[in-house]
Structure formats: structure tokens, C-alpha cells
Motif scaffolding. Structure first.
Motif, mmCIF file in Angstrom:
data_model
loop_
_atom_site.group_PDB
_atom_site.id
_atom_site.type_symbol
_atom_site.label_atom_id
_atom_site.label_comp_id
_atom_site.label_asym_id
_atom_site.label_seq_id
_atom_site.Cartn_x
_atom_site.Cartn_y
_atom_site.Cartn_z
ATOM 1 N N LEU A 5 5.383 -4.713 -33.777
ATOM 2 C CA LEU A 5 6.764 -4.285 -34.066
ATOM 3 C C LEU A 5 7.160 -3.078 -33.223
ATOM 4 N N GLN A 6 6.184 -2.186 -32.990
ATOM 5 C CA GLN A 6 6.509 -0.943 -32.259
ATOM 6 C C GLN A 6 6.590 -1.154 -30.751
ATOM 7 N N GLN A 7 5.725 -2.037 -30.216
ATOM 8 C CA GLN A 7 5.629 -2.135 -28.746
ATOM 9 C C GLN A 7 5.911 -3.529 -28.195
ATOM 10 N N GLY A 8 6.300 -4.455 -29.070
ATOM 11 C CA GLY A 8 6.344 -5.857 -28.638
ATOM 12 C C GLY A 8 7.608 -6.308 -27.931
ATOM 13 N N ALA A 9 8.689 -5.505 -27.973
ATOM 14 C CA ALA A 9 9.976 -5.995 -27.463
ATOM 15 C C ALA A 9 9.913 -6.538 -26.023
ATOM 16 N N PRO A 10 9.226 -5.836 -25.074
ATOM 17 C CA PRO A 10 9.202 -6.386 -23.708
ATOM 18 C C PRO A 10 8.491 -7.743 -23.623
ATOM 19 N N TYR A 11 7.528 -7.960 -24.510
ATOM 20 C CA TYR A 11 6.803 -9.240 -24.497
ATOM 21 C C TYR A 11 7.712 -10.344 -25.030
ATOM 22 N N THR A 12 8.458 -10.013 -26.086
ATOM 23 C CA THR A 12 9.378 -11.010 -26.639
ATOM 24 C C THR A 12 10.386 -11.416 -25.573
ATOM 25 N N GLU A 13 10.814 -10.464 -24.762
ATOM 26 C CA GLU A 13 11.753 -10.768 -23.675
ATOM 27 C C GLU A 13 11.126 -11.769 -22.692
ATOM 28 N N LYS A 14 9.821 -11.596 -22.429
ATOM 29 C CA LYS A 14 9.132 -12.548 -21.531
ATOM 30 C C LYS A 14 9.079 -13.954 -22.154
ATOM 31 N N PHE A 15 8.820 -14.021 -23.453
ATOM 32 C CA PHE A 15 8.779 -15.354 -24.092
ATOM 33 C C PHE A 15 10.155 -16.015 -24.008
ATOM 34 N N ARG A 16 11.187 -15.178 -24.201
ATOM 35 C CA ARG A 16 12.543 -15.738 -24.140
ATOM 36 C C ARG A 16 12.798 -16.349 -22.758
ATOM 37 N N ALA A 17 12.299 -15.671 -21.722
ATOM 38 C CA ALA A 17 12.513 -16.175 -20.357
ATOM 39 C C ALA A 17 11.826 -17.539 -20.189
ATOM 40 N N VAL A 18 10.644 -17.696 -20.781
ATOM 41 C CA VAL A 18 9.930 -18.982 -20.678
ATOM 42 C C VAL A 18 10.738 -20.079 -21.388
ATOM 43 N N TYR A 19 11.186 -19.774 -22.610
ATOM 44 C CA TYR A 19 11.953 -20.788 -23.349
ATOM 45 C C TYR A 19 13.272 -21.102 -22.643
ATOM 46 N N ARG A 20 13.870 -20.083 -22.015
ATOM 47 C CA ARG A 20 15.139 -20.284 -21.305
ATOM 48 C C ARG A 20 14.933 -21.275 -20.167
ATOM 49 N N GLU A 21 13.840 -21.069 -19.423
ATOM 50 C CA GLU A 21 13.559 -21.971 -18.291
ATOM 51 C C GLU A 21 13.345 -23.403 -18.799
ATOM 52 N N ARG A 22 12.585 -23.525 -19.887
ATOM 53 C CA ARG A 22 12.328 -24.862 -20.439
ATOM 54 C C ARG A 22 13.623 -25.493 -20.954
ATOM 55 N N ARG A 23 14.407 -24.690 -21.661
ATOM 56 C CA ARG A 23 15.660 -25.214 -22.210
ATOM 57 C C ARG A 23 16.550 -25.733 -21.093
ATOM 58 N N ASP A 24 16.708 -24.918 -20.038
ATOM 59 C CA ASP A 24 17.624 -25.311 -18.963
ATOM 60 C C ASP A 24 17.142 -26.581 -18.270
ATOM 61 N N ALA A 25 15.816 -26.684 -18.073
ATOM 62 C CA ALA A 25 15.269 -27.881 -17.405
ATOM 63 C C ALA A 25 15.524 -29.126 -18.258
ATOM 64 N N VAL A 26 15.284 -29.013 -19.559
ATOM 65 C CA VAL A 26 15.457 -30.185 -20.434
ATOM 66 C C VAL A 26 16.937 -30.548 -20.564
ATOM 67 N N LEU A 27 17.804 -29.530 -20.695
ATOM 68 C CA LEU A 27 19.236 -29.835 -20.833
ATOM 69 C C LEU A 27 19.747 -30.566 -19.594
ATOM 70 N N ALA A 28 19.290 -30.117 -18.406
ATOM 71 C CA ALA A 28 19.733 -30.766 -17.165
ATOM 72 C C ALA A 28 19.277 -32.224 -17.156
ATOM 73 N N ALA A 29 18.045 -32.464 -17.576
ATOM 74 C CA ALA A 29 17.515 -33.833 -17.572
ATOM 75 C C ALA A 29 18.236 -34.698 -18.605
ATOM 76 N N LEU A 30 18.528 -34.109 -19.789
ATOM 77 C CA LEU A 30 19.235 -34.883 -20.814
ATOM 78 C C LEU A 30 20.630 -35.266 -20.330
ATOM 79 N N LYS A 31 21.254 -34.322 -19.651
ATOM 80 C CA LYS A 31 22.606 -34.560 -19.131
ATOM 81 C C LYS A 31 22.574 -35.736 -18.149
ATOM 82 N N GLU A 32 21.581 -35.688 -17.261
ATOM 83 C CA GLU A 32 21.425 -36.755 -16.275
ATOM 84 C C GLU A 32 21.199 -38.104 -16.958
#
Ligand code: PLP
Length: 390
Positions: A288-315
Motif C-alpha cells: 500500500l505504501q510503495q506499490g503505486a508505480p508497480y500498479t502503473e506498470k500492470f496497467r500498461a500491460v493490460y492496456r497493451e493486451r486490451r488494445d490488441a484484442v479490441l483491434a482483433a475483435l473489430k477486424e
């Protein structure tokens, strides 16, 4: 052989839809098919090392080898209060009376109704939704009324459609934003209205905030219901370190809010469990005290996955709701493929890809399916490619 019969509350549980999918999955796997599962919502990324190190150090301390405190270490609850202050701007939480440690938020959500629901009491539950709250209320002989979440209302319950009589009868309402499975985020106006109604009719407000840290854009950053003035009169918010710091297996969460509601949950817990391992809570403090930068990194991973899947679903011409939060994509069963269950079982049988049928989360989820972004991008892409060839 025994003839022991399950209690009625277990016998009358609705059939577990996911069991049928598991059966088909096992059948397909037996044929040697390489199965890709997009079904389970369980973070695949590891817990950050600094949290593991804190746990290892604490685990060596014999002080933590004894029974933990029922309500949790005060230091953990203080870290939660501090985190609420920095993350949500909620300033006035008393760690002693308004916060309790949980063995994961599921435990708290399931136990909470025991403190407040009597047979016949009415609980309002949004649907499609996480299935634990209605089951827990049902176990107690409570009545459950479902509030449907539709796309046209941004997957928020239409509070104006709930009758005055229902509000008067209701003892409790459960909401979950960001929402599993629809990925919807509740705006401030929704929480304001909900808090207002709960205050007016003295209804307990359970808000399940497990996914507040899994969001994609700062502009959509989810809020805590406790940010709403007066929320603490009626609300208890359930939170978890599972999704925020990739700690699902560690079993650590917290309930925060109205002191009477927290106290009631505490009374249940001191009679049915003995608290969370204190070495895990020590690790939770550091997270809780030091984790915020790590959570930001996880968000970046999920963002990349989300964008890749959304593009493929659209196609592929598959319609979806663009998720603002959570690691789920809520997508529509393409026309001509039957019900959610029919589509999902065909995708497993023919393509070896496991999806979750929308109706598994409640009847208004019919016609939808859920993709979980908790596997790596190449496998996700392969799964979508396979679906495209159906
Ligand atoms: N709430 C929601 C909406 C969830 O989806 C989950 C787990 O998937 C939980 C609560 C429980 O999380 P935990 O018990 O790991 O804190």
C-alpha cells in the motif's frame, strides 16, 4: 457409503454453469487440443519482489506465528487509511473503528450479510454481476431482487425504476464498480444518487471496489463511494490487494466505511475465522505504501493486451464494450451463433478457446461473453485469430 444429504441451501443453489464448460474443456483437452483459456479472471503477472521480500522477512519473525488479531494489525489498517487518503482523498477514516482486515475481499463480501440480514430481508443486487452477494444473502433465507444492467444505461442500474415500495422494503444493496463482468465504471453522479437514496430509505450500501486500480486512462480513474459526502452514514466498501498488486493468492483485503457496519462484520469474523496471517499483512503495508508505480506498470500491460484484442475483435466484426477499467472485455455473441452458452461451447469444441458465457453472471448477460485479459498478448492474439476462423 453414506446417505448424507446436503442442506437445502446447497441443494437449491442454481446449477453451476461453469461446471458444464469445465466438462467440455476436459473433453476437448483429452483430444490433445492446445486449449487457451480466456475464462478465468486471475492475474497472471507476478507479485512484485519488494512485497515478497517484506513477506519473507516478516514470516521469519515468531511474533507473526501466533493467531492474528481478528480485526487485523492496526499498522495494516493505518496503511489502508493512509492509502484511502492519498488515492481517493478520503481524509477522515478511523483505522480502529472504520477499517477491518479481510482474508481477501470475497471472504468479507460473503460474511457481511450474516451480520445484518434476517430471513425475509430484501437485498438488491445488480445483474449481471459477481455471484457471491446474492448467494450469501440467499443462504440466510434473505430475499434477493435483481436490478438489471443494460448497455443503454451504461451498465448502471436504473435507480429511477426501483419503486418507492422496494426502497422501503430493502435492507441492503450491493453494487460493484468498476464492474465485473461488464467493465463499466460508475460516475460520481451515480454514486451521489445512490448514497442519497440509501440515506433516505436507510438501506445498507455495499460497494465492491476490487477493480478500482485496474483502469486505462487517468480521465476514467474510478472513485471510492466514500468520496461522496454522507456515504459513511450508510456505506461499506470492500477492497482487495488481489488485483491492485497481483496478490490474488495471498488472500488480503479490507472493508472500509460505516463503523456499525464494520463492527457487525467484525462480530461475524471473530466467530468464524481467526484473521489474516500477519506476515501477509506486513507485506500488504509495504504494498500500500510503495506499490503505486508497480500498479502503473500492470496497467500498461493490460492496456497493451486490451488494445490488441479490441483491434482483433473489430477486424472480426465482433461488437464489444470498450473497457474503461477491469481486465475484462464484455463482447456480443455474433449474430447466427445462438445463445451465449451455445457460442461459448462451440468456440471451445471447435477452436479450443475458453470464454465465459455472459448469462453465467445473470440473465441480462445473455447474448454476451466475457474475455479475460489475464494471459500474455501472443496467446491472446492466437485465441482471437482462432475465433475469427470459426
Ligand atoms: N469482487 C469482484 C467483483 C471480483 O471479481 C472478485 C474476484 O474476482 C472479488 C471481489 C474477490 O477478490 P478477492 O477475494 O481476491 O479479494
Amino acid at each position: 457409503m453414506s446417505n448424507f444429504k446436503f442442506a437445502k441451501r446447497i441443494e437449491t443453489l442454481p446449477p453451476y454453469l461453469f461446471a458444464e464448460i469445465d466438462r467440455i474443456k476436459a473433453e476437448v483437452a483429452a483430444r490433445g487440443v492446445d486449449i487457451i483459456s480466456l475464462g478465468i479472471g486471475d492475474n497472471d503477472l507476478p507479485t512484485p519482489d519488494f512485497i515478497i521480500d517484506a513477506m519473507c522477512e516478516a514470516a521469519r519473525n515468531p511474533r507473526f506465528h501466533r493467531y492474528p488479531s481478528y480485526v487485523g494489525l492496526l499498522a495494516f489498517r493505518e496503511a489502508v487509511a493512509e492509502w484511502y487518503k492519498t488515492r481517493f482523498g478520503v481524509e477522515d477514516l478511523d483505522p480502529k473503528t472504520e477499517i477491518i482486515t479481510l482474508i481477501g475481499s470475497k471472504e468479507g463480501i460473503a460474511h457481511f450479510p450474516l451480520a445484518f440480514i434476517n430471513p425475509g430481508d430484501l437485498t438488491l443486487v445488480c445483474t449481471p454481476n459477481y455471484p457471491v452477494p446474492p448467494v450469501a444473502a440467499g443462504f440466510l433465507g434473505g430475499e434477493v431482487e435483481f436490478l438489471p444492467l443494460y448497455e443503454e444505461n451504461n451498465f448502471l442500474p436504473d435507480l429511477d425504476k426501483v419503486s418507492e415500495e422496494t426502497w422501503r422494503r430493502a435492507k441492503m444493496i450491493y453494487v460493484n464498480y468498476p464492474n465485473n463482468p461488464t467493465s463499466a465504471v460508475a460516475p460520481r453522479e451515480f454514486f451521489e444518487k445512490l448514497v442519497g437514496l440509501c440515506r433516505k430509505y436507510e438501506v445498507i450500501l455495499m460497494q465492491d471496489a476490487a477493480y478500482t486500480e485496474v483502469y486505462y486512462d487517468e480521465a476514467d480513474k474510478p472513485m471510492s463511494v466514500l468520496e461522496i459526502p454522507g456515504a459513511k452514514d450508510v456505506a461499506i466498501e470492500f477492497h482487495s490487494l488481489s488485483k491492485t498488486f497481483n496478490m490474488t493468492g495471498w488472500r488480503l483485503g479490507m472493508a472500509v466505511g460505516n463503523a456499525t457496519l464494520v463492527k457487525g462484520l467484525g462480530k461475524v469474523k471473530e466467530n468464524v475465522d481467526s484473521g489474516a496471517f500477519e506476515a501477509v499483512q506486513q507485506a500488504g503495508i509495504v504494498a500500500l505504501q510503495q506499490g503505486a508505480p508497480y500498479t502503473e506498470k500492470f496497467r500498461a500491460v493490460y492496456r497493451e493486451r486490451r488494445d490488441a484484442v479490441l483491434a482483433a475483435l473489430k477486424e472480426a466484426g465482433i461488437e464489444y464494450v470498450e473497457p474503461k477499467a477491469t481486465f475484462y472485455i464484455w463482447a456480443k455473441v455474433p449474430k447466427g451463433y445462438g445463445s451465449s452458452a451455445e457460442f461459448v461451447s462451440r468456440v471451445i469444441q471447435e477452436k479450443g478457446v475458453v470464454l465465459t458465457p455472459g448469462n453465467g453472471f445473470g440473465e441480462p448477460g445473455e447474448g454476451w461473453f466475457r474475455i479475460s485479459l489475464t494471459i500474455d498478448t501472443p496467446r491472446l492474439m492466437e485465441a482471437v485469430e482462432r475465433i475469427k476462423t470459426l
